[in-house]
Write a protein that holds these residues in place. Sequence first.
Motif, short mmCIF file in Angstrom:
data_model
loop_
_atom_site.label_atom_id
_atom_site.label_comp_id
_atom_site.label_asym_id
_atom_site.label_seq_id
_atom_site.Cartn_x
_atom_site.Cartn_y
_atom_site.Cartn_z
N VAL A 266 0.84 -1.21 0.00
CA VAL A 266 0.00 0.00 0.00
C VAL A 266 0.87 1.24 0.00
O VAL A 266 2.04 1.22 0.42
N ALA A 267 0.30 2.34 -0.46
CA ALA A 267 1.01 3.62 -0.50
C ALA A 267 0.57 4.48 0.68
O ALA A 267 -0.55 4.34 1.19
N TYR A 402 -0.23 -4.87 11.66
CA TYR A 402 0.30 -3.80 10.81
C TYR A 402 1.46 -4.30 9.96
O TYR A 402 1.60 -3.95 8.78
N ARG A 403 2.29 -5.12 10.57
CA ARG A 403 3.53 -5.52 9.91
C ARG A 403 3.33 -6.60 8.86
O ARG A 403 4.29 -7.01 8.18
N VAL A 435 3.59 -1.22 7.31
CA VAL A 435 2.73 -0.25 8.00
C VAL A 435 3.20 -0.14 9.45
O VAL A 435 3.47 -1.17 10.10
N THR A 436 3.29 1.08 9.96
CA THR A 436 4.02 1.33 11.20
C THR A 436 3.14 2.01 12.25
O THR A 436 2.39 2.94 11.94
N TYR A 437 3.28 1.54 13.49
CA TYR A 437 2.61 2.19 14.61
C TYR A 437 3.09 3.63 14.74
O TYR A 437 4.27 3.91 14.56
N ALA A 446 -4.42 -0.53 7.65
CA ALA A 446 -4.49 -1.91 8.14
C ALA A 446 -5.91 -2.48 7.97
O ALA A 446 -6.09 -3.58 7.43
N ILE A 447 -6.91 -1.74 8.42
CA ILE A 447 -8.27 -2.26 8.36
C ILE A 447 -8.79 -2.28 6.93
O ILE A 447 -9.52 -3.19 6.52
N ARG A 448 -8.40 -1.27 6.15
CA ARG A 448 -8.82 -1.25 4.75
C ARG A 448 -8.23 -2.43 3.98
O ARG A 448 -8.88 -3.00 3.08
#
Length: 470
Positions: A266-267, A402-403, A435-437, A446-448
């Motif tokens: 994802v971007a 996320y990761r 994707v990072t906290y 994340a949810i998308r």
Amino acid sequence: MPVTTNSSAALPSDLDLPGPSRISDTTNVLASVISKPTSVLLSTAKVQILDRYGNYQTVRVLFDNCSQVNIITEKCANRLGLTRRNLSLSIHGLDHMSSAATKAVTCTIRPQSQPNPTFVFEAAVLSKICNDMPCTNISSSSWRHIYPLNLADPEFNVPGAVDLLLGAEIFPQILCGTSGRLVGEPDQPIALNTVFGWILSGKYKSQNPQINCFINTLDTSLESVLKSFWQLEEVPKKITMSADDSLCEKIFSESHSRNTTGRYVVALPFKGTEPIFSDTRSIALRRLYSLEQRLRRNPSLYEEYSNFMNEYIHSGHMEVVENCIPDSNTNTYYIPHHCVLKPESTTTKLRVVYDASSKSQENISLNDTLLVGPKLQQDIAAILLNFRIHAYVFTADIRQMYRQILISPGHQDYQRILWRVSPGEPIQDFRLCTVTYGITSSPFLAIRTLIQLANDEGARFPRAAEVLKK
């Protein structure tokens, strides 16, 4: 419910004044013509109230013997830490005004000067009771009848916040007999003796007359209770997306992909063109030195932190930046990091958190340039309602959620960090590949992605897709 009216307002011509005017079969309001520049002083007192820790704090009380309910402000209940219970109550005032109370607390009050008597009662929690009381400063120098009295509220003439409203349930209990009444000159309030001290109530001369009316009645009819029940049970309606939310969805839809392993890429959803930050590395470097000082004071914490970062590297979620030129002005952003400890957690007791809100020299951060995205989480009310459907339920956690999602290679340099295992080693530049906290768009991404997985694989796994979506 407070209502402010101008004293010069005309009363209806069909009222038979000055006697009482019947409003309904159950409520009577005494109305009188106000032809002089006067206001009406309402009774206030300073009392002590018990907080959740067993200590007494001082609050300001307004007495309203026309109210069928006691009320405390949400701010006061929070300050006292009082335990709340659910409540479904409709509070009505003049001219069909109403407020809904959904919480109640138990209050214990006593006089400021002595430990007894104490009063225990229930109070509905509302955001606000009224404006400051009185409306303006009052000159009471001519009220000679109150000078020798021990006033329940020594600052009755100074505008101040009201924390608690005590209604007809409590008011008769605080009065000290028939002899506790002092009357001054005309257009001066009457003093009443109570267990809290003398309270003042009545008309007084005022250049800016205003009247505050309080008539709170309870609606406990079956129709009202059922209406409140269905309102509580109703699943919240879907909220229409804003322009920014629609743009965030568009960016995701047009840019996401899957690699050969099946992972989603994802971007970052930037608000506009991709930003350029100058020298965020020096800020991250100072934060790293500060972090190392903290970790050196706690060797076990240092070891846990290092293990976390090593696991990040070995999982391929973080990689070294090769041939890094520290002073180059490119599309990069260095994220400072620190740790959050959760000793009670059974899975992750230490988590490294990345501060993407750290400002650059231009006073902007990575988070400032990103879209947050629409709220995609299921509402907790809908989830709880689903629990009623089945006799047995279980919960599960997506490990390192996320990761599991990769960031587009063109945006990974916006997720650079600095790290070294020990102070004796050289500092290295890394980029976070997933994707990072701590990045404002991460919950949406994340949810998308979960929703996208359900859409893409729904034909093969329809039951699993339904679970992911709901």
